[in-house]
Design an enzyme around this catalytic site. Structure first.
Site, mmCIF file in Angstrom:
data_model
loop_
_atom_site.group_PDB
_atom_site.id
_atom_site.type_symbol
_atom_site.label_atom_id
_atom_site.label_comp_id
_atom_site.label_asym_id
_atom_site.label_seq_id
_atom_site.Cartn_x
_atom_site.Cartn_y
_atom_site.Cartn_z
ATOM 1 N N SER A 51 -42.182 -13.808 35.076
ATOM 2 C CA SER A 51 -43.005 -14.731 35.773
ATOM 3 C C SER A 51 -44.241 -15.067 35.037
ATOM 4 C CB SER A 51 -43.155 -14.507 37.295
ATOM 5 O OG SER A 51 -43.543 -15.563 37.860
ATOM 6 N N ASP B 195 -34.843 -22.150 38.260
ATOM 7 C CA ASP B 195 -35.919 -21.128 38.669
ATOM 8 C C ASP B 195 -36.486 -21.350 40.080
ATOM 9 O OD1 ASP B 195 -37.806 -18.944 37.253
ATOM 10 O OD2 ASP B 195 -38.872 -20.077 38.961
ATOM 11 N N HIS C 138 -35.389 -15.864 40.552
ATOM 12 C CA HIS C 138 -36.623 -15.801 39.633
ATOM 13 C C HIS C 138 -36.706 -14.701 39.325
ATOM 14 C CE1 HIS C 138 -40.534 -17.118 38.388
ATOM 15 N NE2 HIS C 138 -41.172 -16.262 39.123
#
Ligand SMILES: *[C@@H]1O[C@H](CO)[C@@H](O)[C@H](O)[C@H]1NC(C)=O
Ligand SMILES: *[C@@H]1O[C@H](CO)[C@@H](O)[C@H](O)[C@H]1NC(C)=O
Length: 416
Positions: free
Chosen positions: A198, A294, A361
């Site tokens: 991330s 995502d 994610h």
């Protein structure tokens, strides 16, 4: 009594998330609702199989001005390698959104995202950080490090705000942590992998060539970005939520001077915080692992509540079976943009790709998505195997899935 304490702890962590949601229009901590919380019951009384690794702070970093948003020292978790992995290192940069204005950065000072005072004292090492061959076949016996994220600008800011006592020192934290790890033995590394998820996945792109430059030519160095492919896309209302946010991060935190000049000489600094304008210029071999849809970007960049005030997209966002044809097309367009963003990058033989058609994610941190009997696959290869094949040059890995809904191996996140 025990259970009462546990209950309080989990309620407290929920309250923290709730507060951040109301405090922060961008709801940057949303992913934590769908992730297992590190404050959950098991974390307090770890099972025999868990590898709980203690937090190490770097007090010496403070004199270099390498501090979290609130001025406290940065930290990391290190579990030593062994056997044939004793001189290999995987450095995983933690994620956790960004802060783009005074209000959201000040808020972070009261959380682990902005202060080491609030960081968990130990973390469960799973996925790419696991020490078990059955969970992490290629990196289990390496030195494995999780670097805590407490600057709010993907380890790339430089500045401070005196009035609000905010320190924007992401770049200095990066340098201080690298210096510390070199002294802990990383200077003798034979192989090294910089990874991150991330906001940490973006950081791994931003710092990849700097990481490579720490080592002699003889060290095999590569980088992995997990869920770091944040796209400069239009939201469902035609606005650019993420670009607006990134502009705030870059300006407030003084990120510009730490962005690659190969980009900033051509484009505005905010554009140069987007991987699509960076990845083809990274010289070190790199692997991009990303869900084509995502979940964080769907939730926070494409369909943020501000872009869907009447909730017309809500049902589709939480359950794809309830999307109509134009909504599905919107997601497919997003996937096309992602594939387009990695096109030139993918031409290089040294680079690797795993873009699966899932609504996920971060797939390298959790055991379920990294390596397991039913973990996500492309071409029948799990994420861990694909990353390993690429790192050790066992094969070329350019795994791009066919579009939704063809992938039946996804571990999709549940959005609300
Ligand atoms: C740590 O992670 C492993 C693998 O996902 C899991 O089985 C275990 O329950 C976790 N332990 C804690 C304390 O959360
Ligand atoms: C799909 O739903 C959206 C949101 O409600 C709406 O704007 C759009 O017109 C619909 N498209 C079709 C083809 O029904």
């Amino acid at each position: 009594m025990k259970w009462f304490l546990l209950r309080v702890l989990s309620l407290w962590s929920l309250a923290l998330i709730d507060m951040s949601r109301s405090e922060n229009g961008f709801e940057e901590l949303i992913a934590e609702e769908i992730y297992p919380s590190y404050f959950d019951e098991e974390a307090v009384f770890p099972g025999a199989n868990s590898l709980m690794v203690p937090l190490t702070l770097i007090p010496g970093a403070v004199s270099k001005g390498a501090v979290c948003l609130d001025g406290t020292p940065p930290g990391y978790h290190l579990h030593r390698g062994f056997g044939s992995g004793a001189n290999n290192w995987v450095i995983h940069l933690e994620g956790g959104g960004w802060c783009n204005n005074i209000r959201t950065c000040v808020f972070r000072k009261t959380t682990r995202r902005g202060s080491s005072k609030f960081m968990e004292k130990q973390l469960n090492f799973t996925g790419i950080l696991s020490n078990k061959p059955a969970e992490n076949p290629d990196f289990y016996n390496w030195n494995r490090v999780r670097v805590r994220y407490c600057d709010g600008a993907s380890f790339a800011g430089e500045g401070q705000d005196e009035v609000n006592q905010l320190y924007f020192r992401g770049q200095r934290i990066w340098s201080a942590v690298m210096e510390e790890l070199m002294s802990q033995g990383m200077q003798n590394a034979i192989q090294a992998l910089l990874s991150g998820c991330s906001a940490g996945g973006l950081a791994s792109i931003l710092h990849c060539d700097e990481f490579k430059a720490l080592f002699p030519e003889t060290t095999k160095v590569k980088c992995l970005s997990d869920a770091g492919l944040f796209l400069d896309s239009l939201n469902v209302a035609g606005g650019r939520t993420l670009r607006d946010m990134y502009a705030g991060v870059v300006t407030l935190q003084g990120v510009q001077k730490n962005l690659p000049s190969s980009c900033t000489s051509q484009k505005d600094p905010t554009s140069c915080f987007f991987p699509q304008n960076l990845v083809s210029n990274v010289k070190t071999p790199m692997f991009l692992l990303n869900a084509a849809y995502d979940a964080w970007q769907v939730d926070q960049s494409l369909i943020p509540s501000s872009a869907d005030p009447h909730g017309l997209w809500h049902d589709c966002k939480v359950d794809r079976l309830r999307c109509n044809s134009s909504q599905i097309k919107f997601f497919q367009d997003f996937r096309d943009q992602m594939l387009n963003a990695v096109k030139i990058f993918s031409w290089s033989n040294q680079n690797g790709l795993f873009i699966n058609s899932c609504f996920a994610h971060c797939q390298s941190e959790l055991q379920d998505t990294w390596y397991g009997n039913d973990s996500p696959r492309v071409g029948n290869k799990a994420v861990a195997v694909s990353v390993g094949d690429w790192f050790f040059d066992r094969s070329t890995v350019k795994a791009i899935d066919c579009p939704y809904p063809c992938d039946k191996t996804c571990h999709d996140m549940v959005l609300k």
